[in-house]
Design a protein around this motif. Structure first.
Motif, PDB file in Angstrom:
ATOM      1  N   GLU A 179       0.593   4.014   0.043  1.00 36.25           N
ATOM      2  CA  GLU A 179       1.906   3.781  -0.562  1.00 36.25           C
ATOM      3  C   GLU A 179       3.016   3.932   0.471  1.00 36.25           C
ATOM      4  OE1 GLU A 179       4.337   2.434  -3.322  1.00 36.25           O
ATOM      5  OE2 GLU A 179       2.200   2.740  -3.757  1.00 36.25           O
ATOM      6  N   ASP A 180       2.901   4.912   1.358  1.00 35.39           N
ATOM      7  CA  ASP A 180       3.891   5.064   2.428  1.00 35.39           C
ATOM      8  C   ASP A 180       3.864   3.863   3.366  1.00 35.39           C
ATOM      9  OD1 ASP A 180       4.734   7.491   1.441  1.00 35.39           O
ATOM     10  OD2 ASP A 180       3.456   8.674   2.781  1.00 35.39           O
ATOM     11  N   ALA A 181       2.661   3.370   3.668  1.00 38.25           N
ATOM     12  CA  ALA A 181       2.534   2.187   4.528  1.00 38.25           C
ATOM     13  C   ALA A 181       3.187   0.981   3.860  1.00 38.25           C
ATOM     14  CB  ALA A 181       1.063   1.910   4.817  1.00 38.25           C
ATOM     15  N   ARG A 182       2.970   0.851   2.564  1.00 39.82           N
ATOM     16  CA  ARG A 182       3.591  -0.252   1.825  1.00 39.82           C
ATOM     17  C   ARG A 182       5.103  -0.209   1.943  1.00 39.82           C
ATOM     18  NH1 ARG A 182       4.725   0.173  -4.542  1.00 39.82           N
ATOM     19  NH2 ARG A 182       5.421  -1.968  -4.973  1.00 39.82           N
ATOM     20  N   ARG A 183       5.689   0.964   1.740  1.00 38.59           N
ATOM     21  CA  ARG A 183       7.141   1.096   1.796  1.00 38.59           C
ATOM     22  C   ARG A 183       7.663   0.858   3.219  1.00 38.59           C
ATOM     23  NH1 ARG A 183       9.079   3.377  -2.966  1.00 38.59           N
ATOM     24  NH2 ARG A 183       7.372   3.812  -4.408  1.00 38.59           N
ATOM     25  N   TRP A 184       6.872   1.254   4.211  1.00 38.35           N
ATOM     26  CA  TRP A 184       7.257   1.000   5.600  1.00 38.35           C
ATOM     27  C   TRP A 184       7.300  -0.498   5.873  1.00 38.35           C
ATOM     28  CZ3 TRP A 184       4.999  -1.483   9.733  1.00 38.35           C
ATOM     29  CH2 TRP A 184       5.563  -1.222  10.998  1.00 38.35           C
ATOM     30  N   VAL A 185       6.312  -1.248   5.369  1.00 38.62           N
ATOM     31  CA  VAL A 185       6.298  -2.699   5.577  1.00 38.62           C
ATOM     32  C   VAL A 185       7.483  -3.345   4.870  1.00 38.62           C
ATOM     33  CG1 VAL A 185       4.990  -4.838   5.268  1.00 38.62           C
ATOM     34  CG2 VAL A 185       3.784  -2.738   5.889  1.00 38.62           C
ATOM     35  N   HIS A 186       7.812  -2.875   3.670  1.00 36.95           N
ATOM     36  CA  HIS A 186       9.002  -3.395   2.970  1.00 36.95           C
ATOM     37  C   HIS A 186      10.250  -3.177   3.819  1.00 36.95           C
ATOM     38  CE1 HIS A 186       7.988  -4.423  -1.366  1.00 36.95           C
ATOM     39  NE2 HIS A 186       6.815  -4.108  -0.842  1.00 36.95           N
ATOM     40  N   ARG A 187      10.399  -1.991   4.388  1.00 35.54           N
ATOM     41  CA  ARG A 187      11.583  -1.707   5.218  1.00 35.54           C
ATOM     42  C   ARG A 187      11.585  -2.570   6.474  1.00 35.54           C
ATOM     43  NH1 ARG A 187      10.274   3.666   3.720  1.00 35.54           N
ATOM     44  NH2 ARG A 187       9.305   4.056   5.765  1.00 35.54           N
ATOM     45  N   LEU A 188      10.390  -2.798   7.038  1.00 35.28           N
ATOM     46  CA  LEU A 188      10.281  -3.610   8.245  1.00 35.28           C
ATOM     47  C   LEU A 188      10.896  -4.995   8.041  1.00 35.28           C
ATOM     48  CD1 LEU A 188       9.039  -3.948  11.135  1.00 35.28           C
ATOM     49  CD2 LEU A 188       6.971  -4.797   9.998  1.00 35.28           C
ATOM     50  N   TYR A 189      10.743  -5.537   6.836  1.00 33.72           N
ATOM     51  CA  TYR A 189      11.241  -6.881   6.557  1.00 33.72           C
ATOM     52  C   TYR A 189      12.537  -6.870   5.752  1.00 33.72           C
ATOM     53  CZ  TYR A 189       6.922  -8.573   8.505  1.00 33.72           C
ATOM     54  OH  TYR A 189       5.884  -8.841   9.371  1.00 33.72           O
ATOM     55  N   GLY A 190      13.189  -5.709   5.680  1.00 33.58           N
ATOM     56  CA  GLY A 190      14.476  -5.638   5.003  1.00 33.58           C
ATOM     57  C   GLY A 190      14.396  -5.892   3.516  1.00 33.58           C
ATOM     58  N   LEU A 191      13.270  -5.553   2.899  1.00 33.92           N
ATOM     59  CA  LEU A 191      13.090  -5.740   1.462  1.00 33.92           C
ATOM     60  C   LEU A 191      13.497  -4.471   0.720  1.00 33.92           C
ATOM     61  CD1 LEU A 191       9.594  -7.468   1.619  1.00 33.92           C
ATOM     62  CD2 LEU A 191      11.808  -8.594   1.242  1.00 33.92           C
ATOM     63  N   PRO A 192      13.890  -4.601  -0.540  1.00 33.61           N
ATOM     64  CA  PRO A 192      14.270  -3.410  -1.313  1.00 33.61           C
ATOM     65  C   PRO A 192      13.112  -2.417  -1.413  1.00 33.61           C
ATOM     66  CG  PRO A 192      14.945  -5.413  -2.442  1.00 33.61           C
ATOM     67  CD  PRO A 192      14.066  -5.848  -1.309  1.00 33.61           C
ATOM     68  N   GLU A 193      13.444  -1.153  -1.480  1.00 33.50           N
ATOM     69  CA  GLU A 193      12.440  -0.105  -1.644  1.00 33.50           C
ATOM     70  C   GLU A 193      11.744  -0.275  -2.994  1.00 33.50           C
ATOM     71  OE1 GLU A 193      10.828   3.649  -0.026  1.00 33.50           O
ATOM     72  OE2 GLU A 193      12.036   2.012   0.801  1.00 33.50           O
ATOM     73  N   PRO A 194      10.419  -0.317  -3.041  1.00 33.47           N
ATOM     74  CA  PRO A 194       9.722  -0.444  -4.334  1.00 33.47           C
ATOM     75  C   PRO A 194      10.046   0.743  -5.236  1.00 33.47           C
ATOM     76  CG  PRO A 194       8.226  -0.862  -2.499  1.00 33.47           C
ATOM     77  CD  PRO A 194       9.482  -0.299  -1.906  1.00 33.47           C
ATOM     78  N   GLN A 195      10.256   0.463  -6.499  1.00 35.59           N
ATOM     79  CA  GLN A 195      10.575   1.528  -7.448  1.00 35.59           C
ATOM     80  C   GLN A 195       9.333   2.166  -8.038  1.00 35.59           C
ATOM     81  OE1 GLN A 195      13.176  -0.336 -10.317  1.00 35.59           O
ATOM     82  NE2 GLN A 195      14.998   0.023  -9.062  1.00 35.59           N
ATOM     83  N   ASP A 196       8.259   1.408  -8.122  1.00 36.28           N
ATOM     84  CA  ASP A 196       7.039   1.886  -8.763  1.00 36.28           C
ATOM     85  C   ASP A 196       5.874   1.811  -7.783  1.00 36.28           C
ATOM     86  OD1 ASP A 196       8.343   2.108 -11.335  1.00 36.28           O
ATOM     87  OD2 ASP A 196       8.273  -0.085 -11.400  1.00 36.28           O
TER      88      ASP A 196
END
Length: 225
Positions: A179-196
């Motif tokens: 889950e932390d890796a997922r959120r890191w990849v989202h940040r890498l591409y400037g995507l909103p932080e996942p809520q769930d």
């Protein structure tokens, strides 16, 4: 009472899937060479002859496992929505498939390292070449729509990042911070932080509806929540 044709069909499909799942588990645990047909059918709870009936032999069963891996990955190749929403869905879908398919990932990783199964892997790769090419093109289109200077390179790098997560999660399992890796990849591409957190359930087969991005990503993209 005799079973209907539909009941027989369902029973055959269930037996085939049980064999496939047992093969995945044993190949992940012992490698292809270390898993016999007798062990696979014993774990599946079916007669040994059903392997030949459903698959034709052990090589064909190995090929079916590899095909399942490609189908799992390609099930998330195309998504709807704006570029940001679609990219978030690709990332989340790939990571969800990774979490769901740990034994499958381990089995395929082992096959990739074994010379005896290189031919079978190459043949399966060729069967899925059109789908793989379409998936790569779809991701390039996402990066192109997001204004990337080199969409092809962006696709390669995203694939490299996700494949790295696949390998690490296959090796370390639940101790890997998916889950932390997922959120890191989202940040890498400037995507909103996942809520769930990721819904770690079975991924859809190809042709079925795919999971959509998190509510935050849909809101950012202007899509329906």
């Amino acid at each position: 009472m005799a079973r209907s044709d539909e009941q027989n069909r369902v029973a055959r499909e269930k037996a085939r899937e049980n064999i496939l799942q047992a093969a995945i588990m044993l190949f992940a645990e012992r490698g292809v060479a270390g898993a016999s047909i007798a062990e696979i059918t014993s774990r599946a709870g079916v007669a040994q002859g059903l392997v030949n009936y459903h698959f034709g032999g052990k090589d064909q069963l190995v090929s079916a496992v590899i095909d399942r891996w490609f189908d799992t990955l390609l099930s998330f190749a195309r998504v709807e929505g704006g570029p940001d929403e679609a990219l978030a869905s690709v990332i989340d879908g790939a990571l969800m498939a990774t979490a769901f398919a740990v034994p499958l990932q381990r089995a395929v990783l082992a096959m990739q390292q074994q010379p005896a199964t290189h031919r079978l892997f190459a043949e399966s790769e060729q069967r899925h070449a059109e789908g793989v090419a379409a998936a790569e093109d779809a991701v390039r289109d996402l990066f192109r729509a997001r204004g990337a200077a080199d969409p092809a390179l962006e696709e390669v790098m995203l694939r490299s990042v996700l494949e790295g997560v696949f390998v690490k999660f296959a090796v370390f399992g639940d101790t890997y911070p998916l889950e932390d890796a997922r959120r890191w990849v989202h940040r890498l591409y400037g995507l909103p932080e996942p809520q769930d957190p990721l819904p770690l359930s079975a991924p859809p087969r190809r042709g079925e509806p795919r999971p959509r991005a998190s509510g935050a990503a849909r809101a950012e993209a202007g899509g329906p929540l």
